[in-house]
Design a protein around this motif. Sequence first.
Motif, short mmCIF file in Angstrom:
data_model
loop_
_atom_site.label_atom_id
_atom_site.label_comp_id
_atom_site.label_asym_id
_atom_site.label_seq_id
_atom_site.Cartn_x
_atom_site.Cartn_y
_atom_site.Cartn_z
N ARG A 90 0.80 -1.23 0.00
CA ARG A 90 0.00 0.00 0.00
C ARG A 90 0.83 1.27 0.00
O ARG A 90 0.28 2.36 -0.21
N GLY A 91 2.13 1.14 0.25
CA GLY A 91 2.95 2.33 0.32
C GLY A 91 4.05 2.40 -0.71
O GLY A 91 4.06 3.26 -1.58
N ILE A 92 5.00 1.47 -0.64
CA ILE A 92 6.20 1.56 -1.47
C ILE A 92 5.89 1.30 -2.93
O ILE A 92 6.27 2.09 -3.82
N LEU A 93 5.19 0.20 -3.23
CA LEU A 93 4.91 -0.12 -4.63
C LEU A 93 4.04 0.92 -5.30
O LEU A 93 4.35 1.35 -6.43
N PRO A 94 2.93 1.39 -4.70
CA PRO A 94 2.17 2.46 -5.34
C PRO A 94 3.00 3.74 -5.54
O PRO A 94 2.84 4.42 -6.55
N PHE A 95 3.86 4.04 -4.58
CA PHE A 95 4.71 5.22 -4.73
C PHE A 95 5.63 5.09 -5.94
O PHE A 95 5.78 6.02 -6.74
N LEU A 96 6.26 3.92 -6.09
CA LEU A 96 7.16 3.71 -7.23
C LEU A 96 6.40 3.75 -8.55
O LEU A 96 6.88 4.31 -9.53
N ARG A 97 5.19 3.16 -8.57
CA ARG A 97 4.40 3.19 -9.80
C ARG A 97 4.01 4.61 -10.17
O ARG A 97 4.10 5.01 -11.34
N ASP A 98 3.59 5.39 -9.17
CA ASP A 98 3.21 6.78 -9.45
C ASP A 98 4.41 7.61 -9.89
O ASP A 98 4.29 8.48 -10.74
N ALA A 99 5.56 7.34 -9.28
CA ALA A 99 6.76 8.08 -9.68
C ALA A 99 7.15 7.78 -11.11
O ALA A 99 7.57 8.68 -11.86
N LEU A 100 7.03 6.53 -11.53
CA LEU A 100 7.38 6.17 -12.90
C LEU A 100 6.35 6.69 -13.90
O LEU A 100 6.69 6.99 -15.05
N ALA A 101 5.08 6.81 -13.47
CA ALA A 101 4.05 7.26 -14.39
C ALA A 101 3.94 8.77 -14.46
O ALA A 101 3.41 9.31 -15.44
N ASP A 102 4.41 9.47 -13.43
CA ASP A 102 4.29 10.93 -13.40
C ASP A 102 5.47 11.55 -14.12
O ASP A 102 6.61 11.43 -13.67
N PRO A 103 5.25 12.24 -15.24
CA PRO A 103 6.39 12.83 -15.97
C PRO A 103 7.03 13.99 -15.23
O PRO A 103 8.16 14.37 -15.53
N ASP A 104 6.31 14.57 -14.26
CA ASP A 104 6.87 15.70 -13.52
C ASP A 104 7.64 15.28 -12.28
O ASP A 104 8.27 16.11 -11.65
N ALA A 105 7.51 14.00 -11.90
CA ALA A 105 8.18 13.54 -10.68
C ALA A 105 9.64 13.26 -10.97
O ALA A 105 9.99 12.69 -12.00
N GLY A 106 10.48 13.66 -10.06
CA GLY A 106 11.90 13.41 -10.24
C GLY A 106 12.68 13.98 -9.09
O GLY A 106 12.18 14.83 -8.34
N PRO A 107 13.91 13.55 -8.89
CA PRO A 107 14.73 14.08 -7.80
C PRO A 107 15.11 15.52 -8.05
O PRO A 107 15.00 16.05 -9.15
N ALA A 108 15.54 16.19 -7.01
CA ALA A 108 15.86 17.61 -7.10
C ALA A 108 16.97 17.89 -8.09
O ALA A 108 17.04 18.95 -8.70
N SER A 109 17.88 16.93 -8.28
CA SER A 109 18.98 17.13 -9.22
C SER A 109 18.49 17.21 -10.66
O SER A 109 19.13 17.79 -11.52
N ARG A 110 17.31 16.61 -10.95
CA ARG A 110 16.78 16.63 -12.30
C ARG A 110 15.86 17.82 -12.51
O ARG A 110 15.89 18.44 -13.56
N THR A 111 15.02 18.14 -11.54
CA THR A 111 14.08 19.25 -11.67
C THR A 111 14.19 20.14 -10.45
O THR A 111 13.31 20.14 -9.59
N PRO A 112 15.26 20.92 -10.33
CA PRO A 112 15.43 21.73 -9.12
C PRO A 112 14.39 22.82 -8.99
O PRO A 112 14.10 23.27 -7.89
N HIS A 113 13.81 23.31 -10.12
CA HIS A 113 12.85 24.39 -10.06
C HIS A 113 11.43 23.90 -9.86
O HIS A 113 10.50 24.71 -9.82
N ARG A 114 11.24 22.57 -9.73
CA ARG A 114 9.89 22.03 -9.56
C ARG A 114 9.89 21.06 -8.39
O ARG A 114 9.53 19.90 -8.51
N SER A 115 10.34 21.56 -7.24
CA SER A 115 10.47 20.69 -6.08
C SER A 115 9.12 20.17 -5.62
O SER A 115 9.04 19.13 -4.96
N ALA A 116 8.03 20.86 -5.90
CA ALA A 116 6.72 20.39 -5.47
C ALA A 116 6.32 19.11 -6.18
O ALA A 116 5.45 18.38 -5.69
N ASN A 117 6.92 18.83 -7.33
CA ASN A 117 6.57 17.63 -8.09
C ASN A 117 7.54 16.48 -7.84
O ASN A 117 7.49 15.49 -8.55
N ARG A 118 8.43 16.61 -6.87
CA ARG A 118 9.39 15.54 -6.62
C ARG A 118 8.71 14.29 -6.07
O ARG A 118 9.13 13.19 -6.32
N ILE A 119 7.65 14.49 -5.26
CA ILE A 119 7.01 13.37 -4.59
C ILE A 119 5.65 13.13 -5.23
O ILE A 119 4.77 13.99 -5.14
#
Length: 273
Positions: A201-230
Amino acid sequence: MHMKSAPHLLAEDRPEYERILDDALRHAHERPDLAAVGERLNAVQLRTMALDATALITETAATEYDHYVKAREELRGPAEGADHESGPGSGGSPNQSGAGIGAVVTVLAPVLAGTAAFIFLLSGYLLRLLSPPPSFAATMVAAGWFFAAVMAAAILAAAVGLLITALRNGSTSQPAEDSDNELPEDVARAREAWRHALLERGILPFLRDALADPDAGPASRTPHRSANRIPKIGYSRPDFSSPDDGPAAGPRPTFTSPDFTSPDFGGPEHEPD
């Protein structure tokens, strides 16, 4: 609107959370829904994102975690109480008192016997040098050799006792370590339930959402869009606004500077006579 706050993950359970996360990333290639790992986001980036979102992920298994922590605390309670009862103020059990007396005797017996043997032998042989020697000189020498034999027997008994203690401690140390790792059935079930809920209910859905969300990414990739990191896990955070703000703010009024003219200098209709 009230939102249940994320549970605080205890420091002792943080490594377990990281192990579950690492295991999920290690076997991501075995899950079709995580087949995109490595294309846009690799395992290291996903792990960083999941560690940043620990509170959000662990909230999905808050009920199971609370049950596990309570079961574990109940297990530790009696053991801690027994430790306090056997402390300095409890007086100790008869077995502990007997063991303490035996240790004192084992240490003092060779010392006392050796001291007595030295005194009697030295005095007896010195008295034998006299001419004629006293009649009790031979008795003192015999007493000296008797205490010397007692000293040797005490040293031998102490050595045997130390050997037996070492063997006993060596044979019981490993099972004691194993028993620490073996949890009672109810605590083990609660721990396994938390692990399963955290993963499913936590880790797997988080990983799936991170892979499906084009705006999600670590701060090193999108430093100006920190709200979309998670990425979001099934729900969104509530929006908070000031109660004074209306549903829609209207346009603000504009102000212009008034024109000021002197009353003595008007237009042509006010020419002086």
